[in-house]
Design an enzyme around this catalytic site. Sequence first.
Site, PDB file in Angstrom:
ATOM      1  N   ASP A  93      11.384  -2.489  -6.254  1.00  0.00           N
ATOM      2  CA  ASP A  93      11.812  -3.582  -5.380  1.00  0.00           C
ATOM      3  C   ASP A  93      13.233  -3.932  -5.783  1.00  0.00           C
ATOM      4  O   ASP A  93      13.500  -4.215  -6.950  1.00  0.00           O
ATOM      5  CB  ASP A  93      10.903  -4.808  -5.561  1.00  0.00           C
ATOM      6  CG  ASP A  93       9.551  -4.624  -4.871  1.00  0.00           C
ATOM      7  OD1 ASP A  93       9.461  -3.773  -3.971  1.00  0.00           O
ATOM      8  OD2 ASP A  93       8.601  -5.335  -5.244  1.00  0.00           O
ATOM      9  N   ASP A 148       2.383  -5.566   5.381  1.00  0.00           N
ATOM     10  CA  ASP A 148       1.916  -6.552   4.405  1.00  0.00           C
ATOM     11  C   ASP A 148       0.781  -7.335   5.051  1.00  0.00           C
ATOM     12  O   ASP A 148       0.925  -7.824   6.176  1.00  0.00           O
ATOM     13  CB  ASP A 148       3.052  -7.514   4.023  1.00  0.00           C
ATOM     14  CG  ASP A 148       4.227  -6.794   3.367  1.00  0.00           C
ATOM     15  OD1 ASP A 148       3.996  -5.742   2.736  1.00  0.00           O
ATOM     16  OD2 ASP A 148       5.366  -7.281   3.502  1.00  0.00           O
TER      17      ASP A 148
END
Lengths: 267, 211
Positions: free
Chosen positions: A11, A130
Amino acid sequence: MLCKRIIPCLDLKGGRVVKGTRFKDLRDAGDPAEQAAFYSAEGADELVCLDIAASREGRGPTLRAIERIAENVFIPLTAGGGISTVEDVRATLLAGADRVSLNTQAVLNPGLIAATAEQFGAQCVVVAIDFRAEPGIDGPCAHGQMSDRRASGRWRVYTHGGTVPTELSLVDWARQAVELGAGELLLTSMDRDGTVGGYDLQATAAVAEAVTVPVIASGGAGSPEHIAAALTEGRADAALAASVFHYRKWRIADLKDFLRQRGVPVR
Amino acid sequence: MGARRREPVDIAIVDYGRGNLRSVQAALSRAGARPFLTADPAAIAGAAGVILPGVGSFHDAVTSLAGRGFVDALVTYAAGGRPLLGLCLGMQLLFETADEGGSCSGLGLFRGHVARLEGTPRLPHIGWNLVQRRRPSALLDGEAGHFFFVHSYAARGVDDAYLTATTDYGVTIPAVVENGNIMGTQFHPERSGGAGLVLFERFLEVVRRCS
């Protein structure tokens, strides 16, 4: 036989690797190119780089990080975060990514999936989703006893880094994304992300059953058993993890030995 | 590598405006080549070896190659006996015909037809698969090894004499074809870690022998 893949996820924020819990409380976890080289040497099968603050900060630092990784690491690289146009896709691929991951923008503008697949091929398009378990979304229902339609309503899709709920259910959106041209799906359980409590196996298996493209499980890896479960019971073709790798909790080589002993085909 | 490294050789990477060439270039450099991208068909005449990369659709790629004058240039180059290596879609382009994105013709350097895979567990075929050698090979250094694949189409009706290696994914997929100086891999050596770099080193050995 095709091997199951182990994918460390980087990330990125401001060109650095960060890691949070349940999409919050970010901590610095190192330099992207150094992390990528380390994982490649350890036996990682692929890398995913997601710019988690791209929409707020611009894509410049991420593209530079992609370039540095691509010049030094010779395993597949998927990049995403803030990609909203075909031009963004092209720039990301030219920076050295093999595939792009589309998430929020794919929901807001599903035509982006189709346009990317048409220009660069379906194999180039990973749609990242997500989601969060919301049994109430369609009424509570016992696992294994519900119809497809009701099952598909058990998980809600979120966008904008998990901050904005949508009206989409996980399985329906997964099907639609594949119809539009997604060549692979990356499923991240927000409930499990960073908790090291295990993947959402039911959600992953439900999507794997509903689509024909490969599925990557993400969110919640805390032990080798969790990864083995995602790749067997969860029916995932690949398992993605961040925390357990970034903090050197375990080595990828040891993880693969464990998976081999369980009969999971790995490289 | 290291002590065994020889003089760098000039390798042209055909740039027809599609996809990621940076990783191909970086991996070839690491393997000991002096690679350069070119969108000019005339430039390949001066190269010791040529790489034909590719992602996307066959039809789109052939149209782009033809539009830039690369189809005739590549066929002429290959006829001259110097090494040509196609990667992934670049390998598929070496065949006669395909039905991806409408029926169309490839370079015709290998007999065979490119068609969508059927009978596989999932599609695209994405990931590291075991490549098994079936015949002596200039490119492969062992009987079997893992390489990275990402594709939905593959060659069919390949001459057994040129089918160097295959992989299994529900069906048998041609993984490497070689006919003297003309070669192709369905997988991505530039994304296959150390095994891919070794393959590129071996390709460079072929190039040096032909130079």
